[in-house]
Design a protein around this motif. Structure first.
Motif, PDB file in Angstrom:
ATOM      1  N   ASN A 283       0.722  -1.063  -0.070  1.00 53.36           N
ATOM      2  CA  ASN A 283       0.099   0.018   0.011  1.00 53.36           C
ATOM      3  C   ASN A 283       0.813   1.219  -0.009  1.00 53.36           C
ATOM      4  N   SER A 284       1.820   1.328  -0.877  1.00 55.21           N
ATOM      5  CA  SER A 284       2.826   2.556  -0.923  1.00 55.21           C
ATOM      6  C   SER A 284       2.806   2.910  -2.453  1.00 55.21           C
ATOM      7  N   ALA A 285       1.903   2.513  -3.388  1.00 52.40           N
ATOM      8  CA  ALA A 285       1.747   2.911  -4.682  1.00 52.40           C
ATOM      9  C   ALA A 285       1.630   4.428  -4.822  1.00 52.40           C
ATOM     10  N   PHE A 286       2.100   4.859  -5.854  1.00 54.03           N
ATOM     11  CA  PHE A 286       1.967   6.368  -6.275  1.00 54.03           C
ATOM     12  C   PHE A 286       1.904   6.669  -7.325  1.00 54.03           C
ATOM     13  N   ASP A 287       0.964   7.597  -7.704  1.00 55.24           N
ATOM     14  CA  ASP A 287       0.602   8.124  -9.035  1.00 55.24           C
ATOM     15  C   ASP A 287       0.676   9.505  -9.158  1.00 55.24           C
ATOM     16  N   LEU A 288       1.158  10.312 -10.154  1.00 49.90           N
ATOM     17  CA  LEU A 288       1.199  11.561 -10.173  1.00 49.90           C
ATOM     18  C   LEU A 288       0.948  12.049 -11.530  1.00 49.90           C
ATOM     19  N   THR A 289       0.214  13.151 -12.003  1.00 52.20           N
ATOM     20  CA  THR A 289       0.116  13.716 -13.217  1.00 52.20           C
ATOM     21  C   THR A 289       0.455  15.354 -12.915  1.00 52.20           C
ATOM     22  N   SER A 313      -1.541  16.440  -9.271  1.00 55.93           N
ATOM     23  CA  SER A 313      -2.633  15.682  -8.719  1.00 55.93           C
ATOM     24  C   SER A 313      -2.246  14.314  -8.662  1.00 55.93           C
ATOM     25  N   GLY A 314      -2.195  13.748  -7.480  1.00 56.39           N
ATOM     26  CA  GLY A 314      -1.698  12.408  -7.466  1.00 56.39           C
ATOM     27  C   GLY A 314      -2.397  11.750  -6.238  1.00 56.39           C
ATOM     28  N   THR A 315      -2.177  10.364  -6.329  1.00 54.05           N
ATOM     29  CA  THR A 315      -2.569   9.486  -5.155  1.00 54.05           C
ATOM     30  C   THR A 315      -1.590   8.665  -4.508  1.00 54.05           C
ATOM     31  N   VAL A 316      -1.552   8.509  -3.313  1.00 59.75           N
ATOM     32  CA  VAL A 316      -0.494   7.835  -2.733  1.00 59.75           C
ATOM     33  C   VAL A 316      -1.015   6.812  -1.450  1.00 59.75           C
TER      34      VAL A 316
END
Length: 739
Positions: A283-289, A313-316
């Motif tokens: 549960n340490s996935a990260f995505d960023l635009t 904007s992203g989710t981590v």
């Protein structure tokens, strides 16, 4: 206080009168025609010795100077005169150009330290500039990779990429530094800025000034200020298109597109990127635009308009303190940051004016959908004193804050030896904060400020005096002064420069501290601003014909009236906020930078920090008790880096070393210290013909096991590989040249 505006008007009118009598002009320029503002020159000739300072546009007006030949002596270290170091001054009005080139260890120009471009060695304050060449060579994954190499700055990441991250300047709290991107303040109201998702997309320059900067920026600048600047295309720069794709450890994938150039009155730089990584923990996935843009247009004459914008904007995933037991497998936060700014500049012979507006928004929604159940933390044979519980909230906790800023600034040449900067700003803060299952807190407040700063060359000393009158709806009106001096003991390429500064800082409370409505943490509208008082004294020595630069600075910062939580009823645990805390930080910063050859560049820094809690800001946790060391600020830290930049081969390596520091597990294990660590990063790249480049970058090359924040393991060894192509290259190697 009513006399302050009258004083400013008198100084302004006298400056305009003094500046209007010049009859000749020296244009101080770089070899490619860019101005060198506030460069100090000494002219020796028929008129005797004359000290002069270039104005905001890099021009010097000479009044009453007899005609003849004058020898130029540079009073600004880090530059060399190109060609003959003399000028011929005739009786008729004329323009004479003086061309200055950077020395082997170049002189950086800072904006954040004075709000106007000025050579670093003249500002008196402690400041560092990380330029485009260093940023490109370092290939940082985030801005914190750059900050941790700067003396006096400590960083703390609560895990891997995208995780909540803080920066501490000279022992100050993470909320004590003003952070600006392209001149737009991005701190949340109350000062905190989460660097976790701040990426160096299209970043051209990073500046950090250490020491109170509230005389220029008002609230938040207790310990210093940081400025991030997006790249701007130069006049005449041919348009280009850039594409970069990469991948690597932990299922990392990235793509970047960009273009920049200039055509007629228009210049632009626009970039966009996408990043995805699974992380090295559950549960340490990260995505960023992310996207960034800087667009300028010349309006005719000396007027120009610039528009800047940035969005990420992203989710981590947030597994929590996974070092102590089971990670939280479902918690995460969504974050988005939006920045927009507009500046209208009008450059005159004696006065340069700017009208600017800026908007920033930081929105973070923290969500924990499922109750993962309690557990007892454990660590190397230790067992927690109590169970740790999950606090599920599928609706999420929202922290959505906005800043709207408008201002005016004028830079006025005061004779041939000084520059006066005056300005005024108004800032509106608003937002929605709280648990989305309940009614959100929706506060708003306005702050206004007026400032004046005089920079003057007095013989071999550059003196800076300034003050700001700040009015905030929460704490009323305060005056914050600042003074700095830079003294050149002798000139030439091997110059010795002494510098010193002193200042005061203020910071407003956060929305929750001032307006909170919770029974257990009720806001206090009568809070005073948190304050600081800072001093430093240092020396810079250049050696080996400018190829070696040494620096040493001693400092002391005191932070007063720090806001703390206090229980007002021990039976019901009703609590509120009050001004209780006092901390102090003192220490020494050392810097070395050298250019031993045309393609080699090396540097090192070391910081000794003695930070102590003088008056406790907590009634409950012993880690905040009086006499204890400051949390997460190491006594010893430093870095060493080396870079090779050949015609095709690019290579570099960095060693970051951080000593033991006070910390707390906060889960009942009794841990109060975090061991030190050392990390090695390295890079290798090859530039092919036709704008093609391939690179490999490794972080934590030796795969060290460490934690920047107790309980949150830092990622192990990771490798990034990438390839980029540039159509319409900016230089023969396919890489952006130093700016």
């Amino acid at each position: 206080m009513a006399r302050v505006p009258v004083f400013l008007i008198v100084v302004l009118l006298s400056a305009l009168a003094a500046a209007a009598s010049g009859t000749r002009t020296l244009e101080v320029r770089t070899p490619d025609g860019r101005p060198v503002p506030q460069a100090a020159l000494v002219l020796h000739g028929p008129g005797g010795t004359r000290e002069v300072v270039a104005g905001p546009g890099g021009d010097v007006r000479l009044d009453g100077l007899p005609p003849g030949s004058y020898r130029i002596e540079l009073a600004t270290p880090g530059f060399v005169v190109v060609g003959d170091a003399s000028v011929e001054v005739a009786e008729s009005d004329e323009v004479v150009r003086v061309v200055l080139a950077p020395a082997a260890v170049r002189e950086d120009v800072t904006v954040v330290a004075t709000r106007t471009p000025a050579p670093l060695s003249t500002v008196g304050a402690s400041a560092t500039v990380v330029d485009a060449a260093r940023i490109e060579e370092r290939r940082p994954a985030d801005v914190l990779d750059l900050l941790e190499e700067i003396p006096g700055v400590d960083v703390a990441r609560a895990g891997g990429p995208g995780a909540a991250s803080s920066a501490f300047v000279r022992g100050g709290e993470s909320r004590f530094t003003r952070v600006l991107i392209d001149g737009v303040p991005v701190n949340e109201p109350g000062g905190y800025h989460n660097f976790g998702m701040t990426v160096p997309l299209e970043l051209d320059r990073l500046e950090v000034v250490r020491g109170a900067a509230s005389s220029l920026y008002g609230t938040d600048a207790l310990a210093g200020a940081m400025l991030l600047v997006t790249h701007r295309a130069r006049p005449g720069e041919a348009p280009d298109l850039r594409i970069e794709a990469g991948g690597g450890s932990f299922d990392r994938r990235s793509l970047m597109l960009g273009t920049s150039g200039a055509a007629g009155p228009l210049d632009w730089n626009v970039g966009a990127s996408r990043l995805e990584t699974a992380g090295d923990l559950p549960n340490s996935a990260f995505d960023l635009t992310a996207g960034a843009a800087s667009v300028g247009v010349a309006l005719g004459g000396r007027a120009s308009l610039r528009i800047v914008a940035r969005r990420q904007s992203g989710t981590v995933g947030t597994p929590g303190p996974a070092a102590y037991g089971r990670p939280d497998l479902d918690a995460y936060y969504d974050r988005s940051d939006t920045i927009a700014g507009l500046a209208l500049d009008l450059e005159g012979e004696t006065v340069t004016q700017q009208v600017h507006v800026g908007f920033s928004r930081a929105r973070q929604l923290s969500v924990d959908p499922i109750d993962s159940g309690p557990y007892v933390p454990s660590w190397h044979g230790r067992e927690g004193a109590f169970e740790v519980f999950d606090f599920p909230n599928a609706a999420g906790y929202l922290n959505d804050t906005r800043r709207l800023l408008g201002g005016y600034q004028a830079e006025i040449r005061t004779g041939s030896k000084g520059v006066l900067t005056v300005g005024a700003e108004v800032e509106r803060e608003s937002g929605e904060v709280g648990d989305r299952r309940e009614t959100l807190l929706s506060p708003a407040r306005t702050g206004t400020g007026a400032y004046a700063q005089q920079r003057l060359l007095l013989g071999r000393a550059f003196v800076t005096l300034g003050a700001r009158l700040e009015h905030n709806e929460d704490y009323g009106t305060r005056l914050v002064p600042r003074a700095a001096v830079s003294v050149r003991l002798h000139g030439g390429e091997d110059a010795t420069t002494l510098h010193a500064s002193a200042g005061a800082g203020i910071k407003e409370p956060s929305f929750l501290e001032a307006y909170g409505v919770s029974f257990y943490a009720r806001g206090n509208p009568d809070l005073d601003p948190e304050r600081s008082r800072t001093f430093d004294l240092g020396v810079e020595q250049r050696l080996l014909s400018g190829r070696l630069k040494l620096g040493a600075t001693a400092f002391r910062n005191d932070y007063f009236d720090q806001i703390a939580f206090r229980v007002v009823d021990p039976e019901t645990f009703e609590g509120t906020f009050t001004n209780l805390g006092h901390t102090r930080a003192r220490g020494v910063e050392l810097e070395v930078e050298a250019a031993p050859g045309r393609v080699w560049h090396v540097g090192a820094s070391y910081t000794y920090l003695d930070g102590e809690i003088v008056t406790s800001s907590s009634e409950f946790d012993p880690v905040y008790a009086a006499g204890r060391s400051l949390l997460r600020r190491p006594r010893h830290s430093g870095s060493v880096w080396v870079a090779y930049r050949g015609a095709r081969l690019r290579a570099g390596a960095d060693l970051v070393a951080v000593g033991a520091r006070a910390d707390s597990d906060f889960v009942g294990l009794g841990l109060e210290s975090n061991p030190g660590y050392a990390r090695v990063d390295a890079r290798l790249g090859w530039a092919f013909p036709a704008g093609l480049e391939a690179y490999v970058a490794a972080a934590n090359l030796l795969d060290r096991d460490y934690q920047e924040v107790l309980g949150y393991p830092a990622p192990g060894r990771s490798v990034r590989l990438g390839i980029s192509v540039r159509i319409g290259r900016r230089d023969g190697s396919g890489l952006r040249p130093p700016s």
